[in-house]
Scaffold this motif. Structure first.
Motif, PDB file in Angstrom:
ATOM      1  N   HIS A  39       0.788  -1.299  -0.084  1.00 34.74           N
ATOM      2  CA  HIS A  39       0.186  -0.120  -0.062  1.00 34.74           C
ATOM      3  C   HIS A  39       0.814   1.225   0.019  1.00 34.74           C
ATOM      4  O   HIS A  39       1.853   1.250   0.816  1.00 34.74           O
ATOM      5  CB  HIS A  39      -0.753   0.111   1.258  1.00 34.74           C
ATOM      6  N   ASP A  40       0.704   1.932  -0.938  1.00 32.90           N
ATOM      7  CA  ASP A  40       1.360   3.394  -1.138  1.00 32.90           C
ATOM      8  C   ASP A  40       2.921   3.272  -0.909  1.00 32.90           C
ATOM      9  O   ASP A  40       3.605   3.700  -0.365  1.00 32.90           O
ATOM     10  CB  ASP A  40       1.073   4.325   0.080  1.00 32.90           C
ATOM     11  N   GLY A  41       3.260   1.885  -1.689  1.00 31.79           N
ATOM     12  CA  GLY A  41       4.501   1.945  -2.111  1.00 31.79           C
ATOM     13  C   GLY A  41       5.367   1.008  -0.640  1.00 31.79           C
ATOM     14  O   GLY A  41       6.624   0.934  -0.659  1.00 31.79           O
ATOM     15  N   ARG A  42       4.666   0.669   0.331  1.00 30.98           N
ATOM     16  CA  ARG A  42       5.307  -0.011   1.488  1.00 30.98           C
ATOM     17  C   ARG A  42       4.646  -1.381   1.657  1.00 30.98           C
ATOM     18  O   ARG A  42       3.306  -1.394   1.493  1.00 30.98           O
ATOM     19  CB  ARG A  42       4.872   0.848   2.741  1.00 30.98           C
ATOM     20  N   VAL A  43       5.408  -2.341   2.059  1.00 37.88           N
ATOM     21  CA  VAL A  43       4.820  -3.597   2.495  1.00 37.88           C
ATOM     22  C   VAL A  43       4.073  -3.458   3.596  1.00 37.88           C
ATOM     23  O   VAL A  43       4.529  -3.229   4.540  1.00 37.88           O
ATOM     24  CB  VAL A  43       6.203  -4.649   2.275  1.00 37.88           C
ATOM     25  N   VAL A  44       2.955  -4.015   3.506  1.00 37.17           N
ATOM     26  CA  VAL A  44       1.845  -4.022   4.573  1.00 37.17           C
ATOM     27  C   VAL A  44       1.682  -5.352   5.210  1.00 37.17           C
ATOM     28  O   VAL A  44       1.350  -5.484   6.380  1.00 37.17           O
ATOM     29  CB  VAL A  44       0.786  -3.250   4.664  1.00 37.17           C
ATOM     30  N   GLN A  45       1.869  -6.490   4.417  1.00 36.54           N
ATOM     31  CA  GLN A  45       1.609  -7.631   4.617  1.00 36.54           C
ATOM     32  C   GLN A  45       2.037  -8.808   3.835  1.00 36.54           C
ATOM     33  O   GLN A  45       2.210  -8.334   2.640  1.00 36.54           O
ATOM     34  CB  GLN A  45      -0.210  -7.830   4.453  1.00 36.54           C
ATOM     35  N   ILE A  46       2.572  -9.900   4.312  1.00 35.94           N
ATOM     36  CA  ILE A  46       3.168 -11.166   3.753  1.00 35.94           C
ATOM     37  C   ILE A  46       2.292 -12.269   4.061  1.00 35.94           C
ATOM     38  O   ILE A  46       1.835 -12.693   5.285  1.00 35.94           O
ATOM     39  CB  ILE A  46       4.577 -11.175   3.920  1.00 35.94           C
ATOM     40  N   GLU A  47       1.960 -12.829   3.063  1.00 32.56           N
ATOM     41  CA  GLU A  47       0.708 -14.190   3.101  1.00 32.56           C
ATOM     42  C   GLU A  47       1.494 -15.106   2.666  1.00 32.56           C
ATOM     43  O   GLU A  47       1.943 -15.115   1.465  1.00 32.56           O
ATOM     44  CB  GLU A  47      -0.526 -13.765   2.651  1.00 32.56           C
ATOM     45  N   LYS A  48       1.462 -16.295   3.495  1.00 31.35           N
ATOM     46  CA  LYS A  48       2.011 -17.796   2.766  1.00 31.35           C
ATOM     47  C   LYS A  48       0.817 -18.402   2.811  1.00 31.35           C
ATOM     48  O   LYS A  48       0.032 -18.784   3.527  1.00 31.35           O
ATOM     49  CB  LYS A  48       3.175 -17.925   3.766  1.00 31.35           C
ATOM     50  N   HIS A  49       0.788 -19.151   1.391  1.00 30.18           N
ATOM     51  CA  HIS A  49      -0.379 -20.502   1.108  1.00 30.18           C
ATOM     52  C   HIS A  49       0.360 -21.343   0.867  1.00 30.18           C
ATOM     53  O   HIS A  49       0.945 -21.599  -0.117  1.00 30.18           O
ATOM     54  CB  HIS A  49      -1.302 -19.988   0.284  1.00 30.18           C
ATOM     55  N   GLU A  50       0.378 -22.582   1.860  1.00 32.00           N
ATOM     56  CA  GLU A  50       1.357 -23.666   1.645  1.00 32.00           C
ATOM     57  C   GLU A  50       0.046 -24.837   1.653  1.00 32.00           C
ATOM     58  O   GLU A  50      -0.698 -25.043   2.018  1.00 32.00           O
ATOM     59  CB  GLU A  50       1.847 -24.066   2.831  1.00 32.00           C
ATOM     60  N   LYS A  51       0.517 -25.740   0.615  1.00 35.06           N
ATOM     61  CA  LYS A  51      -0.448 -26.923   0.346  1.00 35.06           C
ATOM     62  C   LYS A  51       0.264 -28.123   0.853  1.00 35.06           C
ATOM     63  O   LYS A  51       1.305 -28.325   0.760  1.00 35.06           O
ATOM     64  CB  LYS A  51      -0.522 -26.961  -1.270  1.00 35.06           C
ATOM     65  N   PHE A  52      -0.642 -29.081   1.269  1.00 34.45           N
ATOM     66  CA  PHE A  52      -0.182 -30.247   1.790  1.00 34.45           C
ATOM     67  C   PHE A  52      -0.804 -31.462   1.099  1.00 34.45           C
ATOM     68  O   PHE A  52      -2.128 -31.278   1.386  1.00 34.45           O
ATOM     69  CB  PHE A  52      -0.171 -30.391   3.310  1.00 34.45           C
ATOM     70  N   ARG A  53      -0.106 -32.109   0.552  1.00 39.03           N
ATOM     71  CA  ARG A  53      -0.995 -33.316  -0.194  1.00 39.03           C
ATOM     72  C   ARG A  53      -1.128 -34.459   0.729  1.00 39.03           C
ATOM     73  O   ARG A  53      -0.073 -35.271   1.394  1.00 39.03           O
ATOM     74  CB  ARG A  53      -0.480 -33.549  -1.587  1.00 39.03           C
ATOM     75  N   VAL A  54      -2.449 -35.178   0.745  1.00 37.60           N
ATOM     76  CA  VAL A  54      -2.372 -36.611   1.428  1.00 37.60           C
ATOM     77  C   VAL A  54      -2.452 -37.616   0.539  1.00 37.60           C
ATOM     78  O   VAL A  54      -3.480 -37.681  -0.431  1.00 37.60           O
ATOM     79  CB  VAL A  54      -3.601 -36.238   2.197  1.00 37.60           C
ATOM     80  N   LYS A  55      -1.544 -38.511   0.725  1.00 39.62           N
ATOM     81  CA  LYS A  55      -1.458 -39.603  -0.247  1.00 39.62           C
ATOM     82  C   LYS A  55      -2.455 -40.791   0.372  1.00 39.62           C
ATOM     83  O   LYS A  55      -2.393 -40.880   1.565  1.00 39.62           O
ATOM     84  CB  LYS A  55      -0.120 -40.183  -0.391  1.00 39.62           C
ATOM     85  N   SER A  56      -3.338 -41.089  -0.456  1.00 37.90           N
ATOM     86  CA  SER A  56      -4.299 -42.043   0.019  1.00 37.90           C
ATOM     87  C   SER A  56      -3.738 -43.605  -0.254  1.00 37.90           C
ATOM     88  O   SER A  56      -2.890 -43.741  -1.001  1.00 37.90           O
ATOM     89  CB  SER A  56      -5.549 -42.114  -0.795  1.00 37.90           C
ATOM     90  N   ALA A  57      -4.174 -44.608   0.835  1.00 38.15           N
ATOM     91  CA  ALA A  57      -3.485 -46.050   0.757  1.00 38.15           C
ATOM     92  C   ALA A  57      -4.006 -46.780  -0.312  1.00 38.15           C
ATOM     93  O   ALA A  57      -5.151 -46.429  -1.032  1.00 38.15           O
ATOM     94  CB  ALA A  57      -3.567 -46.357   2.107  1.00 38.15           C
TER      95      ALA A  57
END
Length: 57
Positions: A39-57
């Motif tokens: 916002h207005d040239g300044r970093v105001v937030q950092i978001e991390k979206h991580e995926k975890f995959r579940v392997k089915s048996a």
């Protein structure tokens, strides 16, 4: 994974800390995304979206 940034010696300590935080987030992820909100040239937030995959048996 190796990440390199060209650094400008005039960057503030706060800017350097933001870069360190982003690098730490990226190094700790295998799958996902990082969103940096500015916002207005300044970093105001950092978001991390991580995926975890579940392997089915």
């Amino acid at each position: 994974m190796q990440i390199q940034f060209e650094t400008d010696f005039s960057t503030s300590a706060q800017q350097q800390e933001l870069v360190r935080q982003v690098i730490a987030i990226l190094r700790g992820m295998r799958f996902g995304s990082v969103e940096i909100v500015v916002h207005d040239g300044r970093v105001v937030q950092i978001e991390k979206h991580e995926k975890f995959r579940v392997k089915s048996a």
